[in-house]
Design a protein around this motif. Structure first.
Motif: not given
Length: 334
Positions: A124-129
């Motif tokens: 989602x928009x908060x996921x980095x990896x």
């Protein structure tokens, strides 16, 4: 992650798959074949093959698969990278050409059909990896090498099955190209993600099969030189190295090497009793190492012979390469 539409009204490319390769045509073809069979629409992803040692056969294979992919509406790019510097450097070339979401796998891996879809599903928009999963099938009676390779299944983060935002890779500076061999470069990236408090999620159903490649007799000795890069990882992340890689130095190896040196050197000082005692202790510790490596593994005569010989040679080689790494990367590492 839901698909967005390009200006033409077709689904936009969601993810770029980066595959570093070097002189492994037979494995690369198998890898690409699996990537072409993903459940995503062909127009929703692309494949970037980075050739770390460009040669005619790899280039021709990539051209063949690129034409095949094009008939399905899938874009496959072949990128030659001259001056072979290892998979870390090749991946850096690949992700810089990629879309905002980058998926990484290896040229000897086989992505399951839902690998990309399952990985993208948790972003989602908060996921980095995203950490995917690798499965390493083993025979009923594996060799020591095969069993050790299977331990990668337990890795918290492995580059053969992972997804990262391109913006995060830019922030990190990508992979550290000082890791010239396929060893510890993914641990270094993972530790830097943790240091920046990145949001990392797991996708256990995003699976890559990673068969153990056939290895020559005595392969464990050939692998010893990779230990030098443990020193670099330790230099960069001493606390995380002790927490997640190895809590203490290999005192057992140092003891075995010291006993061997004593057994060989004591006779020159006319200390035959000391030499005999040191030799007996060396033999006992080496035998214990051999027995531990044989536990639960193949009992074929050739494998047992391999374990006996390599168990005698691994400790001095391991100590040598640990010291070589400490000198090369200027760090106190044991």
């Amino acid at each position: 992650m839901t698909a967005t539409l390009a200006a033409s009204g077709t689904p936009a490319v969601l993810v770029s798959v980066v595959v570093p390769t070097r002189n492994r045509v037979h494995l690369l073809g198998r890898c690409i074949n699996a990537l072409l069979d993903q459940t995503l629409l062909p127009c929703e992803y692309e494949i970037i093959i980075v050739d770390d040692a460009p040669d005619y056969h790899t280039r021709q294979l990539a051209a063949m698969w690129s034409a095949c992919a094009a008939t399905r509406g899938l874009h496959l790019r072949y990128v030659p990278k001259h001056g072979a510097r290892g998979p870390a450097a090749a991946r850096n070339v690949g992700w810089r050409l990629a879309r905002p979401i980058v998926a990484f796998t290896d040229d000897d891996a086989i992505a399951m059909p839902s690998w990309l879809a399952q990985g993208l599903a948790v972003i989602d928009d908060c996921t980095d990896a995203v950490c995917g999963q690798i499965d390493i099938p083993l025979p009923a009676h594996p060799t020591d090498y095969e069993r050790n390779t299977s331990l990668h299944e337990q890795s918290e983060f492995i580059v053969a099955s992972c997804f990262l935002r391109k913006s995060v890779l830019f922030a990190l500076g990508g992979f550290d190209e000082r890791f010239r061999r396929p060893w510890r470069e993914d641990s270094d990236l993972y530790f830097r993600l943790l240091d920046m408090s990145a949001t990392i999620v797991r996708a256990p159903r995003s699976i890559v099969i990673h068969p153990v490649r056939p290895a020559p007799w005595g392969v464990s000795l050939l692998q010893m030189r990779k230990i030098a890069f443990d020193a670099l990882l330790y230099k960069k992340h001493p606390q995380r190295y002790r927490e997640k890689i190895r809590a203490t130095p290999r005192w057992d190896y140092y003891a075995i090497v010291a006993l061997l040196a004593l057994a060989l050197g004591a006779p020159a000082a006319h200390a035959s009793v000391l030499a005999a005692a040191a030799g007996a202790a060396w033999l006992a510790m080496t035998g214990r190492l051999c027995a531990r490596r044989l536990r639960g593994t193949s009992r074929r005569v050739s494998h047992v012979a391999e374990m006996v010989l390599t168990s005698a040679l691994i400790p001095p080689l391991a100590v040598f390469w640990r010291m070589a790494g400490a000198v090369r990367f200027r760090v106190r590492f044991a």
